[in-house]
Motif scaffolding. Sequence first.
Motif, mmCIF file in Angstrom:
data_model
loop_
_atom_site.group_PDB
_atom_site.id
_atom_site.type_symbol
_atom_site.label_atom_id
_atom_site.label_comp_id
_atom_site.label_asym_id
_atom_site.label_seq_id
_atom_site.Cartn_x
_atom_site.Cartn_y
_atom_site.Cartn_z
ATOM 1 N N UNK A 53 -28.338 60.455 21.732
ATOM 2 C CA UNK A 53 -27.534 61.205 20.776
ATOM 3 C C UNK A 53 -26.047 61.171 21.046
ATOM 4 N N UNK A 54 -25.610 60.372 22.026
ATOM 5 C CA UNK A 54 -24.187 60.227 22.291
ATOM 6 C C UNK A 54 -23.674 58.926 21.673
ATOM 7 N N UNK A 55 -22.363 58.762 21.693
ATOM 8 C CA UNK A 55 -21.742 57.562 21.155
ATOM 9 C C UNK A 55 -21.123 56.766 22.288
ATOM 10 N N UNK A 56 -21.442 55.471 22.357
ATOM 11 C CA UNK A 56 -20.858 54.587 23.359
ATOM 12 C C UNK A 56 -19.580 53.977 22.795
ATOM 13 N N UNK A 57 -18.543 53.972 23.605
ATOM 14 C CA UNK A 57 -17.211 53.498 23.217
ATOM 15 C C UNK A 57 -16.811 52.343 24.135
ATOM 16 N N UNK A 58 -16.435 51.222 23.562
ATOM 17 C CA UNK A 58 -15.899 50.107 24.351
ATOM 18 C C UNK A 58 -14.641 49.594 23.667
ATOM 19 N N UNK A 59 -13.537 49.607 24.396
ATOM 20 C CA UNK A 59 -12.238 49.210 23.846
ATOM 21 C C UNK A 59 -11.619 48.123 24.727
ATOM 22 N N UNK A 60 -11.168 47.054 24.086
ATOM 23 C CA UNK A 60 -10.448 45.986 24.782
ATOM 24 C C UNK A 60 -9.136 45.771 24.036
ATOM 25 N N UNK A 61 -8.023 45.930 24.731
ATOM 26 C CA UNK A 61 -6.702 45.795 24.117
ATOM 27 C C UNK A 61 -5.922 44.706 24.840
ATOM 28 N N UNK A 62 -5.382 43.771 24.063
ATOM 29 C CA UNK A 62 -4.557 42.698 24.599
ATOM 30 C C UNK A 62 -3.109 42.883 24.165
ATOM 31 N N UNK A 63 -2.202 42.586 25.056
ATOM 32 C CA UNK A 63 -0.788 42.502 24.705
ATOM 33 C C UNK A 63 -0.529 41.096 24.171
ATOM 34 N N UNK A 64 0.245 41.001 23.105
ATOM 35 C CA UNK A 64 0.531 39.714 22.468
ATOM 36 C C UNK A 64 2.037 39.494 22.477
ATOM 37 N N UNK A 96 -2.518 38.621 26.774
ATOM 38 C CA UNK A 96 -2.863 39.029 28.133
ATOM 39 C C UNK A 96 -3.555 40.380 28.064
ATOM 40 N N UNK A 97 -4.582 40.560 28.896
ATOM 41 C CA UNK A 97 -5.350 41.800 28.875
ATOM 42 C C UNK A 97 -4.477 42.964 29.320
ATOM 43 N N UNK A 98 -4.425 43.987 28.498
ATOM 44 C CA UNK A 98 -3.644 45.190 28.808
ATOM 45 C C UNK A 98 -4.528 46.337 29.259
ATOM 46 N N UNK A 99 -5.697 46.475 28.611
ATOM 47 C CA UNK A 99 -6.473 47.701 28.806
ATOM 48 C C UNK A 99 -7.913 47.441 28.387
ATOM 49 N N UNK A 100 -8.841 47.746 29.272
ATOM 50 C CA UNK A 100 -10.273 47.676 28.958
ATOM 51 C C UNK A 100 -10.900 48.990 29.375
ATOM 52 N N UNK A 101 -11.669 49.567 28.472
ATOM 53 C CA UNK A 101 -12.155 50.926 28.700
ATOM 54 C C UNK A 101 -13.551 51.091 28.101
ATOM 55 N N UNK A 102 -14.409 51.775 28.852
ATOM 56 C CA UNK A 102 -15.726 52.166 28.356
ATOM 57 C C UNK A 102 -15.799 53.685 28.357
ATOM 58 N N UNK A 103 -16.591 54.226 27.450
ATOM 59 C CA UNK A 103 -16.671 55.676 27.387
ATOM 60 C C UNK A 103 -17.929 56.160 26.712
ATOM 61 N N UNK A 104 -18.131 57.466 26.797
ATOM 62 C CA UNK A 104 -19.243 58.147 26.138
ATOM 63 C C UNK A 104 -18.693 59.386 25.450
ATOM 64 N N UNK A 105 -18.982 59.502 24.148
ATOM 65 C CA UNK A 105 -18.559 60.666 23.370
ATOM 66 C C UNK A 105 -19.776 61.548 23.094
ATOM 67 N N UNK A 106 -19.603 62.849 23.256
ATOM 68 C CA UNK A 106 -20.685 63.799 23.016
ATOM 69 C C UNK A 106 -20.214 64.872 22.041
ATOM 70 N N UNK A 107 -20.925 65.006 20.928
ATOM 71 C CA UNK A 107 -20.605 66.038 19.944
ATOM 72 C C UNK A 107 -21.339 67.317 20.330
ATOM 73 N N UNK A 108 -20.599 68.410 20.383
ATOM 74 C CA UNK A 108 -21.182 69.687 20.764
ATOM 75 C C UNK A 108 -21.431 70.594 19.572
ATOM 76 N N UNK A 109 -21.411 71.888 19.829
ATOM 77 C CA UNK A 109 -21.688 72.887 18.802
ATOM 78 C C UNK A 109 -20.495 73.072 17.868
ATOM 79 N N UNK A 110 -20.753 73.776 16.765
ATOM 80 C CA UNK A 110 -19.653 74.158 15.881
ATOM 81 C C UNK A 110 -18.659 75.020 16.639
ATOM 82 N N UNK A 111 -17.379 74.809 16.379
ATOM 83 C CA UNK A 111 -16.363 75.661 16.986
ATOM 84 C C UNK A 111 -16.383 77.038 16.331
#
Length: 213
Positions: A53-64, A96-111
Motif C-alpha cells: 500500500x505504499x508508493x515506490x519512488x525512483x528519481x534520476x537527475x542528470x545535469x546537462x 553527467x549524473x547529478x542525483x539518484x534517489x530511491x524512496x517510499x511514500x506512505x499515505x496516512x490518515x485524514x488531517x
Amino acid sequence: MPITLDTSLPPSLYPLAWLIGRWEGSGALATPSASSPDLRVEQTLICSAQEDGTLAWRSVIHRVDAPAPLPPTSAFARDAEESAPPADPAATGERSLLHREDGVWTVGDLLPGQDRAAAEAAPPGSPASHLSYRLDARFERRGEQAEQWQGEVRGPRVQLALPGADGQVAATRMFGYVRGTLMWLWEQPAPVEGGAPGETVLAPHLSLELHRA
C-alpha cells in the motif's frame, strides 16, 4: 487531462493515483550566485504502487551542459507566455549524473478538520472535493543518511518538509499535477544576500516540469 483512477490500486494510494507512472522532463538547477545562469537538468522519475500500500519512488537527475529552460526555478509561478532559452554556442549537451534517489511514500490518515461528507457532496474534481491526508516520504541516496520528510497530499498537490535538527524546516518540496504536467519545486537553505553571517532562507534548488513517458 482528467485523472483515471486505477481501481486495482490499494485504496491507501488513491490520493496519489495521479502521481503513479513514469515521468520525464527538464528543468533548472539553481546556482549559488545570482549572477550565474541556472543550469539545465533532466529527470526520469518512476512512481509505482507496492503490495503493502505504499508508493515506490525512483528519481534520476542528470545535469546537462545546455541553457536552463526559461523562466528558471519557477515551476509554481509561471507566466502564461515564455520564450525559449538563448542558444549557447559553447554548450556541448554533455550529460553527467547529478542525483539518484530511491524512496517510499506512505499515505496516512485524514488531517484534522477535514469534512468527508462535504467533500463527497462537492462536484468531482472541484477544490471542495479534495481532502488532505498525512504523507510521509523516506528518501535514500547512496552513501548518505536517509531523510524522513513529512507533509500532506490534497487533490493533485503534495507539500513535503524536512524537519531540521533545530526544529525548523530544513528543506521543502512541492508537487503539482497541472493540465497533464507534473511540476515540482525543491527548496533548500541559501545565504541571505546582505544578511548576517550564517543567515539563510529557503530558496529554489531544483525546479522541473515532467510529462508522462
